[in-house]
Design a protein around this motif. Structure first.
Motif, PDB file in Angstrom:
ATOM      1  N   ARG A   1     -13.151 -10.160  -4.599  1.00  0.00           N
ATOM      2  CA  ARG A   1     -13.587 -10.011  -3.235  1.00  0.00           C
ATOM      3  C   ARG A   1     -12.234  -9.329  -2.828  1.00  0.00           C
ATOM      4  O   ARG A   1     -12.204  -8.438  -1.754  1.00  0.00           O
ATOM      5  CB  ARG A   1     -14.126 -11.102  -2.498  1.00  0.00           C
ATOM      6  N   ALA A   2     -11.136  -9.912  -3.101  1.00  0.00           N
ATOM      7  CA  ALA A   2      -9.746  -9.248  -2.492  1.00  0.00           C
ATOM      8  C   ALA A   2      -9.621  -8.058  -2.983  1.00  0.00           C
ATOM      9  O   ALA A   2      -8.994  -7.282  -2.175  1.00  0.00           O
ATOM     10  CB  ALA A   2      -8.587 -10.593  -3.009  1.00  0.00           C
ATOM     11  N   LEU A   3      -9.658  -7.786  -4.102  1.00  0.00           N
ATOM     12  CA  LEU A   3      -9.513  -6.308  -4.799  1.00  0.00           C
ATOM     13  C   LEU A   3     -10.274  -5.620  -4.279  1.00  0.00           C
ATOM     14  O   LEU A   3      -9.909  -4.272  -3.869  1.00  0.00           O
ATOM     15  CB  LEU A   3      -9.880  -6.448  -6.359  1.00  0.00           C
ATOM     16  N   ARG A   4     -11.647  -5.820  -4.027  1.00  0.00           N
ATOM     17  CA  ARG A   4     -12.580  -4.845  -3.202  1.00  0.00           C
ATOM     18  C   ARG A   4     -12.103  -4.407  -2.045  1.00  0.00           C
ATOM     19  O   ARG A   4     -11.999  -3.347  -1.612  1.00  0.00           O
ATOM     20  CB  ARG A   4     -13.866  -5.518  -3.395  1.00  0.00           C
TER      21      ARG A   4
ATOM     22  N   GLU B   1      -4.407 -11.763  -0.277  1.00  0.00           N
ATOM     23  CA  GLU B   1      -3.467 -11.390  -1.006  1.00  0.00           C
ATOM     24  C   GLU B   1      -3.202 -12.667  -1.925  1.00  0.00           C
ATOM     25  O   GLU B   1      -2.752 -12.773  -3.065  1.00  0.00           O
ATOM     26  CB  GLU B   1      -2.028 -10.782  -0.670  1.00  0.00           C
ATOM     27  N   ALA B   2      -3.419 -13.904  -0.992  1.00  0.00           N
ATOM     28  CA  ALA B   2      -3.348 -15.291  -1.455  1.00  0.00           C
ATOM     29  C   ALA B   2      -4.427 -15.509  -2.708  1.00  0.00           C
ATOM     30  O   ALA B   2      -4.177 -15.917  -3.730  1.00  0.00           O
ATOM     31  CB  ALA B   2      -3.193 -16.163  -0.470  1.00  0.00           C
ATOM     32  N   ASP B   3      -5.583 -15.147  -2.339  1.00  0.00           N
ATOM     33  CA  ASP B   3      -6.772 -15.286  -3.190  1.00  0.00           C
ATOM     34  C   ASP B   3      -6.463 -14.480  -4.347  1.00  0.00           C
ATOM     35  O   ASP B   3      -6.857 -14.821  -5.733  1.00  0.00           O
ATOM     36  CB  ASP B   3      -7.933 -14.800  -2.593  1.00  0.00           C
ATOM     37  N   LEU B   4      -5.889 -13.207  -4.222  1.00  0.00           N
ATOM     38  CA  LEU B   4      -5.564 -12.412  -5.403  1.00  0.00           C
ATOM     39  C   LEU B   4      -4.775 -12.785  -6.252  1.00  0.00           C
ATOM     40  O   LEU B   4      -4.864 -12.855  -7.640  1.00  0.00           O
ATOM     41  CB  LEU B   4      -5.299 -10.811  -5.115  1.00  0.00           C
TER      42      LEU B   4
ATOM     43  N   ARG C   1      -5.924   0.165   3.779  1.00  0.00           N
ATOM     44  CA  ARG C   1      -6.300  -0.685   5.065  1.00  0.00           C
ATOM     45  C   ARG C   1      -7.416  -1.785   4.272  1.00  0.00           C
ATOM     46  O   ARG C   1      -8.056  -1.419   3.306  1.00  0.00           O
ATOM     47  CB  ARG C   1      -7.143   0.001   6.068  1.00  0.00           C
ATOM     48  N   VAL C   2      -7.306  -2.884   5.005  1.00  0.00           N
ATOM     49  CA  VAL C   2      -8.494  -3.894   4.532  1.00  0.00           C
ATOM     50  C   VAL C   2      -9.915  -3.206   4.578  1.00  0.00           C
ATOM     51  O   VAL C   2     -10.128  -2.744   5.607  1.00  0.00           O
ATOM     52  CB  VAL C   2      -8.162  -5.356   5.383  1.00  0.00           C
ATOM     53  N   ALA C   3     -10.625  -3.171   3.678  1.00  0.00           N
ATOM     54  CA  ALA C   3     -11.804  -2.392   3.653  1.00  0.00           C
ATOM     55  C   ALA C   3     -12.932  -3.283   4.675  1.00  0.00           C
ATOM     56  O   ALA C   3     -12.800  -4.461   4.804  1.00  0.00           O
ATOM     57  CB  ALA C   3     -12.496  -2.372   2.195  1.00  0.00           C
ATOM     58  N   ARG C   4     -13.953  -2.651   5.255  1.00  0.00           N
ATOM     59  CA  ARG C   4     -15.000  -3.138   5.776  1.00  0.00           C
ATOM     60  C   ARG C   4     -15.727  -4.148   5.188  1.00  0.00           C
ATOM     61  O   ARG C   4     -15.932  -4.119   3.714  1.00  0.00           O
ATOM     62  CB  ARG C   4     -16.012  -2.182   6.275  1.00  0.00           C
ATOM     63  N   GLY C   5     -16.404  -5.061   5.652  1.00  0.00           N
ATOM     64  CA  GLY C   5     -17.047  -6.141   4.926  1.00  0.00           C
ATOM     65  C   GLY C   5     -16.227  -7.404   4.301  1.00  0.00           C
ATOM     66  O   GLY C   5     -16.690  -8.272   4.057  1.00  0.00           O
ATOM     67  N   ALA C   6     -15.019  -7.306   4.432  1.00  0.00           N
ATOM     68  CA  ALA C   6     -13.907  -8.450   4.197  1.00  0.00           C
ATOM     69  C   ALA C   6     -13.970  -9.409   4.950  1.00  0.00           C
ATOM     70  O   ALA C   6     -13.918 -10.610   4.945  1.00  0.00           O
ATOM     71  CB  ALA C   6     -12.707  -7.708   3.940  1.00  0.00           C
ATOM     72  N   ASP C   7     -14.095  -9.085   6.471  1.00  0.00           N
ATOM     73  CA  ASP C   7     -14.042 -10.143   7.487  1.00  0.00           C
ATOM     74  C   ASP C   7     -14.748  -9.661   8.814  1.00  0.00           C
ATOM     75  O   ASP C   7     -14.545  -8.672   9.145  1.00  0.00           O
ATOM     76  CB  ASP C   7     -12.538 -10.276   8.073  1.00  0.00           C
ATOM     77  N   ASP C   8     -15.773 -10.665   9.073  1.00  0.00           N
ATOM     78  CA  ASP C   8     -16.494 -10.294  10.338  1.00  0.00           C
ATOM     79  C   ASP C   8     -16.138 -10.036  11.430  1.00  0.00           C
ATOM     80  O   ASP C   8     -16.180  -9.036  12.289  1.00  0.00           O
ATOM     81  CB  ASP C   8     -17.736 -11.163  10.139  1.00  0.00           C
TER      82      ASP C   8
END
Length: 587
Positions: free
Chosen positions: A178-181, A297-300, A193-200
């Motif tokens: 999910r983080a990579l995506r 980044e922490a999850d990755l 940038r952080v992609a859409r769908g990562a955080d509502d």
């Protein structure tokens, strides 16, 4: 190591790769057998494949001692590639080469048979789920590999060749994927940038910012709409706040905070208010994005090990499943790798080219050398002369033996119920080339003879050597080649119509025959493709002439074929036609 140190990488190719990839990345692509990267850098697919084949298994390619040996190898690889489950697996199939040592062959064979057993054990719905997992995420990046691994885990495969997937930390892999995506280096147009769908929440803020920016770009329309709502100047501020909250779906607190305290002219007030709202929303977007990025980044980082393991596992599993699909499609079996004296023996062998073309195939037995299969082939002959009917399958048998030997040397199962194969150093396969001139004779001798004289083990499969020179000289040359093969301890099968001119054969050598038994009711040649060992076969031209006589509709043409019938034996032709007619009536 420099780029120029790799086979096939000359100054121009090296310069191209350095310019497009850089030295280190180009070397990494070659070492990891990454043909896609080399192709994207500007190399043709064929050139990239040749370079990578040498890098991956240069010594094994020495097995392919003739042009025809190399052609059989290329055809086999192309057939296997049809069963590749991903583009990356197809790349790796194309660079599979024969292996140079018995140990390497045994290792790859064991891995491949594990894959075959794993694939055979799956029911059809699970197979479809596995193929869908590869097909849905067929890309070269980490995200595709990680998503493929998760999809395979969801398919419930975890044993045999799929065992490396079962060892993955699924939760860590899912979070890291999910983080990579979300941090996908602009793969979806986000430019880092952080992609859409990562955080509502981030998506909601971005949407609100977009609508607020649209309003600012059309401030005059906003001004007109607010004037219609406000009954007088005292209500203008409240009307603007309500309008922006309603139309832009922006939080009321954000709008209230951004509106100027001091009253100004209406148009200026709207312009400054919208500019402030956009500025406030942008700050909130940036702040939320920093928070989300830090969490991702922490999850990755926590799942990096799982991602790396997934990439490696998926790459290997894709190749193994591809090879397994090929093996199961043709019911291939594990060959027995023999030690000691050189052997090539098959029981129930089939020709893959014919099976791939959906042609009915008669399995055959054949053997050279001291084999232990339960077949009639003698065990004390290393060299055989194969004789018999025109269109009787002699060349097909040579191609079948070449295919079995090559697949076994590639560490892959073979098209036979059982096969015993010794590791050889060279495969000298020579197809019939009907070019009757000195140049062809010389080039053929240059390609066939030197490999036999070299140290090591040689397998010779030679088809109608007499086609390249006149019959008398051809018989002499072929007898000399037979003698050379025997003296050098080679295995060999020589297809010829000159068997009687070769007597006496050198010891140990034998003559085998394939026999045509007549014509079918459809005037097709009826052949028993199983060779009879130690028996001279007949060319049976009367069967071919019989068919031509029967099919001739023009009287003059028929008379011409009847003249040929008289030359080859009128009685034999008439008997053949009568047998075909009687068989048709009896049916």
């Amino acid at each position: 190591m420099r780029l120029e140190d790799y086979w096939g990488v000359g100054p121009k190719t090296a310069a191209l790769l350095r310019e497009e990839l850089g030295e280190q990345r180009a070397i990494e692509a070659i070492e990891s057998v990454d043909s896609r990267t080399l192709a994207e850098a500007g190399l043709s697919r064929g050139r990239a494949t040749r370079i990578l084949r040498r890098a991956a298994g240069g010594e094994g390619l020495d097995l392919l001692a003739t042009r025809d040996s190399r052609a059989v190898y290329r055809d086999l690889v192309a057939l296997i590639e049809e069963y590749a489950v991903t583009d990356g697996a197809g790349d790796r199939v194309r660079v599979l080469t024969p292996l140079a040592s018995r140990e390497a062959i045994a290792d790859r064979l064991a891995e491949t048979m594990t894959a075959v057993e794993s694939w055979r054990a799956l029911d059809e719905p699970t197979r479809e789920a596995v193929l869908a997992a590869f097909d849905d995420h067929d890309g070269a990046g980490e995200v595709d590999a990680a998503e493929t691994a998760l999809a395979l885990l969801d398919a419930g495969v975890s044993e045999g060749v799929f065992e490396p997937l079962a060892a993955l930390d699924r939760d860590a892999l899912a979070d890291a994927t999910r983080a990579l995506r979300a941090l996908g280096e602009g793969a979806d147009g986000t430019d880092g940038r952080v992609a859409r769908g990562a955080d509502d929440e981030l998506d909601s803020l971005r949407d609100a910012l977009g609508r607020a920016e649209d309003m600012r770009a059309d401030a005059e329309s906003v001004l007109e709409a607010v004037r219609e709502e406000a009954r007088d100047a005292s209500e203008f501020r409240g009307a603007l706040r309500r309008y922006v909250v309603r139309e832009a779906d922006v939080d009321d607190a954000v709008v209230s905070e951004a509106l100027p305290d001091e009253a100004t002219a209406a148009d200026t007030f709207v312009t400054e208010s919208l500019r402030a709202i956009v500025s406030t929303l942008r700050e909130r977007v940036d702040e939320r994005e920093r928070e989300v990025r830090a969490s991702l980044e922490a999850d990755l980082e926590a799942g990096r090990e799982a991602v790396d393991a997934a990439v490696a596992a998926v790459d290997d599993v894709a190749l193994d499943v591809s090879l397994a699909r090929f093996a199961v499609a043709f019911d291939l079996r594990e060959p027995e790798l023999t030690e000691g004296e050189t052997v090539l023996a098959v029981e129930g062998a089939r020709n893959l080219d014919l099976e791939a073309a959906d042609v009915q195939v008669q399995p055959v037995d054949y053997g050279l050398g001291p084999h232990s299969l339960d077949i009639d082939a003698p065990t004390d002959d290393r060299v055989a002369v194969l004789t018999g009917a025109n269109s009787g399958g002699k060349t097909t048998l040579l191609e079948t033996l070449a295919g079995v030997a090559l697949l076994a040397h590639m560490g892959l199962p073979v098209p036979a119920e059982r096969a015993q194969v010794s590791v050889v150093d060279r495969l000298v396969f020579h197809r019939r080339h009907a070019s009757f001139n000195a140049g062809v004779l010389e080039s053929t001798l240059r390609s066939v003879v030197p490999p036999v004289t070299q140290e090591g083990r040689t397998l010779l499969l030679v088809d109608e050597f007499e086609a390249i020179t006149e019959p008398g000289s051809a018989a002499d040359l072929l007898h000399g080649l037979l003698t050379l093969a025997v003296e050098r301890g080679a295995l060999g099968v020589f297809v010829t119509h000159l068997a009687e001119d070769l007597e006496p054969l050198p010891t140990p050598a034998r003559t085998d025959g394939i026999f045509a038994e007549g014509l079918t009711t459809d005037l097709e040649l009826e052949v028993d493709y199983q060779p009879r060992f130690g028996t001279l076969g007949r060319s049976t031209p009367e069967f071919i002439v019989s068919r031509l006589v029967a099919e001739a509709s023009d009287p003059v043409e028929r008379q011409g074929f009847e003249t040929l019938a008289a030359a080859v034996g009128q009685q034999a032709v008439q008997r053949t036609l009568a047998d075909a007619e009687w068989s048709g009536k009896s049916e």
